[in-house]
Enzyme design. Structure first.
Site, PDB file in Angstrom:
ATOM      1  CB  ILE A 135      -6.451 -15.457   1.617  1.00  0.00           C
ATOM      2  CG1 ILE A 135      -7.047 -16.518   0.679  1.00  0.00           C
ATOM      3  CG2 ILE A 135      -6.029 -14.209   0.846  1.00  0.00           C
ATOM      4  CD1 ILE A 135      -6.089 -17.091  -0.337  1.00  0.00           C
ATOM      5  CB  THR A 136      -5.813 -14.485   7.001  1.00  0.00           C
ATOM      6  OG1 THR A 136      -7.142 -14.909   6.715  1.00  0.00           O
ATOM      7  CG2 THR A 136      -5.825 -13.383   8.043  1.00  0.00           C
ATOM      8  CD  GLU A 137       0.198  -9.197   4.726  1.00  0.00           C
ATOM      9  OE1 GLU A 137       1.395  -8.862   4.734  1.00  0.00           O
ATOM     10  OE2 GLU A 137      -0.655  -8.687   3.977  1.00  0.00           O
TER      11      GLU A 137
ATOM     12  CG  HIS B 154       5.872 -11.488   1.965  1.00  0.00           C
ATOM     13  ND1 HIS B 154       6.257 -12.191   0.849  1.00  0.00           N
ATOM     14  CD2 HIS B 154       4.639 -11.009   1.679  1.00  0.00           C
ATOM     15  CE1 HIS B 154       5.300 -12.132  -0.060  1.00  0.00           C
ATOM     16  NE2 HIS B 154       4.314 -11.423   0.422  1.00  0.00           N
TER      17      HIS B 154
END
Length: 302
Positions: A96-98, A247
């Site tokens: 999940i980490t950005e 993004h």
């Protein structure tokens, strides 16, 4: 059948003692996901939300039989967490980490080559098989069981598409968020192949965005291989060249990766595209009617 995960999938949460992970662990448990272990180095022996915590992924796997991990570890340590999951031979790791550094992900991608572990993400909302198993951060209540597969680079656009489908009485098999980073694990074609082979999935919604050539490659694959109707949407249609839109991977560079180019390629390969996010549901309905499967898709009581 479902794609990647189902009600029997045993899940471990890497970084479970962090506040974000704790919040989403509770949400996943409430949905019915079988979370059997958590991993935080140095916190082994604790129990959070009824889930036992282990020091290593290997230990968690051996003690509980978990086959899938979800990662909520901060960006500087996330790549190592993926590698640890791969070393433990898990079937799948959902990150999940950005904001994981691109070079970290290049190393991870190279390391995973030839290994059995499938990486979904990073910087993704996760994977959900409706009414069975939710691994990630998506709102579970909008997903209802049915026959439409969803694959997307964008988290919130996934929710938008799923909500529209559910409101129209159209349920889903599995929704897969592949993430918005330039270097990721699972791509559009990987998921499209899985949907194509899944008996329960009768149609697919594919949501892309500017940057890279993943959508163009997927369009060519769809034209050559896909036996089910696919509809698409491309985010970032108003983006100027060189401007990153949300993004890390959503950037037009060197004249490549424009929304216009992607839409043109999708249309030429037989993929109907929605002009705006609000038309994703109606575009799918249109394609389903043309394919003679609309009635089959109506699985949700409105």
């Amino acid at each position: 059948m479902s794609v990647f995960i189902d009600k029997n999938t045993k899940v471990m949460v890497q970084g479970i003692t962090g506040s974000t992970a704790l919040f989403h662990t509770k949400q996943m448990l409430d949905y019915g996901t079988k979370i059997v272990a958590g991993v935080t180095p140095g916190k082994g022996g604790q129990v959070v939300e009824g889930v036992p915590v282990f020091n290593t992924v290997e230990e968690a796997k051996n003690e509980t039989g978990a086959t899938v991990s979800v990662i909520y570890v901060p960006a500087p340590f996330a790549a190592d967490s993926i590698l640890e999951a791969a070393d433990a031979d898990l079937d799948m790791v959902i990150c999940i980490t950005e904001h994981i550094p691109v070079l970290d992900m290049v190393k991870v991608k190279r390391y995973l080559q030839g290994r059995k572990t499938r990486l979904v993400g990073p910087n993704c909302p996760g994977v959900i098989t409706a009414d069975e198993c939710k691994i990630g951060i998506m709102p579970g209540y909008i997903h209802k069981k049915g026959h439409v597969g969803v694959v997307s680079r964008s988290g919130t656009l996934t929710y938008e598409a799923v909500h529209q489908l559910t409101e129209e009485g159209i349920g889903q098999t599995t929704a897969v968020g592949i993430g918005g980073d330039p270097v990721n694990g699972t791509n559009f074609i990987d998921v499209l192949k899985a949907f194509n082979e899944d008996d329960e999935t009768k149609a697919v919604v594919m949501i892309g965005e500017i940057g890279g050539t993943a959508e163009e490659e997927a369009a060519e694959w769809i034209k050559a291989n896909m036996t089910k109707p696919v509809v698409g949407f491309i985010g970032g249609q108003t983006a100027p060249p060189g401007k990153r839109m949300g993004h890390a991977g959503a950037i037009i560079s060197g004249g490549k990766g424009t929304a216009e180019e992607k839409i043109k390629t999708l249309n030429s390969c037989g993929v109907k595209t929605a002009a705006t996010p609000s038309e994703i549901g109606s575009t799918l309905i249109e394609a389903a009617k043309e394919a003679g499967i609309y009635e089959l898709l109506l699985t949700v009581n409105k």
